[in-house]
Design a protein around this motif. Structure first.
Motif, short mmCIF file in Angstrom:
data_model
loop_
_atom_site.label_atom_id
_atom_site.label_comp_id
_atom_site.label_asym_id
_atom_site.label_seq_id
_atom_site.Cartn_x
_atom_site.Cartn_y
_atom_site.Cartn_z
N ASP A 106 -60.11 -36.58 -36.35
CA ASP A 106 -59.61 -37.22 -34.76
C ASP A 106 -60.04 -38.63 -34.81
N VAL A 107 -61.42 -38.82 -35.24
CA VAL A 107 -61.97 -40.40 -35.02
C VAL A 107 -61.05 -41.32 -35.75
N ARG A 108 -60.54 -40.80 -37.10
CA ARG A 108 -59.73 -41.63 -37.76
C ARG A 108 -58.41 -41.77 -37.29
N ILE A 109 -57.91 -40.82 -36.62
CA ILE A 109 -56.27 -41.08 -36.14
C ILE A 109 -56.43 -41.73 -34.91
N GLY A 110 -57.71 -41.54 -33.98
CA GLY A 110 -57.59 -41.82 -32.82
C GLY A 110 -57.71 -43.72 -33.12
N ALA A 111 -58.54 -43.95 -34.24
CA ALA A 111 -58.73 -45.29 -34.37
C ALA A 111 -57.41 -45.95 -34.83
N SER A 112 -56.70 -45.30 -35.60
CA SER A 112 -55.59 -45.91 -36.08
C SER A 112 -54.56 -46.24 -34.93
N ALA A 113 -54.69 -45.53 -33.79
CA ALA A 113 -53.98 -45.89 -32.62
C ALA A 113 -54.58 -46.86 -31.58
N ALA A 114 -55.76 -47.03 -31.68
CA ALA A 114 -56.59 -47.98 -31.07
C ALA A 114 -56.59 -49.34 -31.28
#
Lengths: 226, 110
Positions: free
Chosen positions: A6-14
């Motif tokens: 979730d951290v990785r996917i969230g970061a790629s959106a942020a």
């Protein structure tokens, strides 16, 4: 493992948000420093408030010697538009833990709202990833405002068109929203009304006013004309 | 410093309240269908209301103006429509705006 994911996917959106915040954060830091705030005070305001436009307004009011009450009331008016955004987000977070929702609420900005909402609507998004988006944007904002306070005047203005990052992001996020005739009509009405109201009414209440009227007219259009 | 702390605590509180209230209370109850349909239109409305004035309104006092932001927005919009890529649109938009600022676009016949 799932959390890491979730951290990785969230970061790629942020990251587009973070990129867009950097020049604005620098600019805010420089202005706040000129208004007499220390880098520590600048960082504290970014932590407590985390709302770009109202922070700019607060600093200019501070420089003009405005009272705390006047600054707080103005901040309230400027950020009232987030009431609409949080309402739209709440639809997707039915039955979620209220403590985590309260933390999430802290990070609701124009930009994180738009990014999270587009993903939530696609269906592959959750509260964890939304929290990562909010907190990464928050970290970028705090860091860039403090760095701006230390010496943002050394960074050349308008470098590489970075001033355009947030506008470009809004353009793409608007494209994501235009999924049918009712959305296109609502957006056109909102755009026209926002331009007219922004010319007539001081401040930024034109955003909330134009949005509410346009969504209402869009709903009427859908109910009675189709 | 104490006055400043009171100021930013007050600013923080009035900013948090409208962000928090709907998430805290709406997430626990049945939202009427009509309200959901209305909220469904809100993002398109807000994004347009944020974006369009940034493209065509400028100055103090505010007036309508032809801005480089508007010029760059047209190819940026087409790129977003075609690719649906957020990161790509941000990069392309920045590059276009930068080129317009440099006055380079006429060289490419644009």
């Amino acid at each position: 493992m799932r959390q890491n994911n979730d951290v990785r996917i969230g970061a790629s959106a942020a990251w587009p948000i973070c990129l867009g915040y950097i020049p604005i954060g620098f600019a805010f830091g420089v202005l706040a420093r000129k208004a007499g705030l220390t880098p520590l005070q600048i960082g504290m305001m970014s932590v407590f408030v985390f709302a770009g436009s109202s922070q700019f307004i607060a600093v200019s009011m501070l420089a003009d010697g405005a009272s705390a009450i006047a600054i707080i009331l103005t901040t309230f008016m400027v950020n009232l538009r987030h009431l609409l955004m949080s309402s739209a987000l709440a639809v997707f977070f039915k039955g979620e833990d209220r403590k985590r929702l309260s933390l999430f609420a802290y990070g609701v900005t124009d930009e994180s709202f738009a990014v999270n909402l587009a993903r939530l609507r696609d269906g592959d998004w959750n509260l964890n990833r939304s929290l990562v988006v909010n907190q990464m944007a928050n970290a970028a904002w705090i860091a860039s405002t403090v760095i701006g306070g230390f010496g943002g005047q050394f960074i050349p203005e308008k470098a590489f068109g970075i001033d355009y990052a947030l506008i470009a992001m809004f353009i793409c996020l608007l494209v994501f929203q235009l999924r049918g005739r009712k959305y296109v009509i609502t957006a056109i009405i909102a755009g026209i009304l926002a331009v007219i109201f922004s010319l007539l009414i001081p401040g930024n209440s034109y955003i909330i006013l134009a949005s509410v009227i346009a969504a209402t007219l869009g709903l009427i259009f859908k109910k009675y004309l189709t | 410093m104490k006055d400043y702390l009171i100021l930013i605590a007050g600013m923080g509180f009035v900013t948090f309240l409208p962000r928090w209230f709907p998430l805290f209370f709406l997430s626990k109850r049945e939202i009427p269908k009509l309200l959901i349909e209305w909220l469904d239109l809100i993002p398109a409305a807000i994004l347009s209301a944020l974006l369009i004035p940034a493209l065509v309104v400028g100055g103090e006092p505010k007036i309508m103006a032809f801005k480089p932001e508007l010029l760059a927005s047209i190819p940026t919009f087409l790129f977003a429509l075609k690719t649906k890529s957020l990161g790509g649109t941000v990069i392309v938009g920045m590059a276009l705006y930068w080129l317009i600022g440099k006055g380079l676009l006429p060289f490419f016949g644009l």
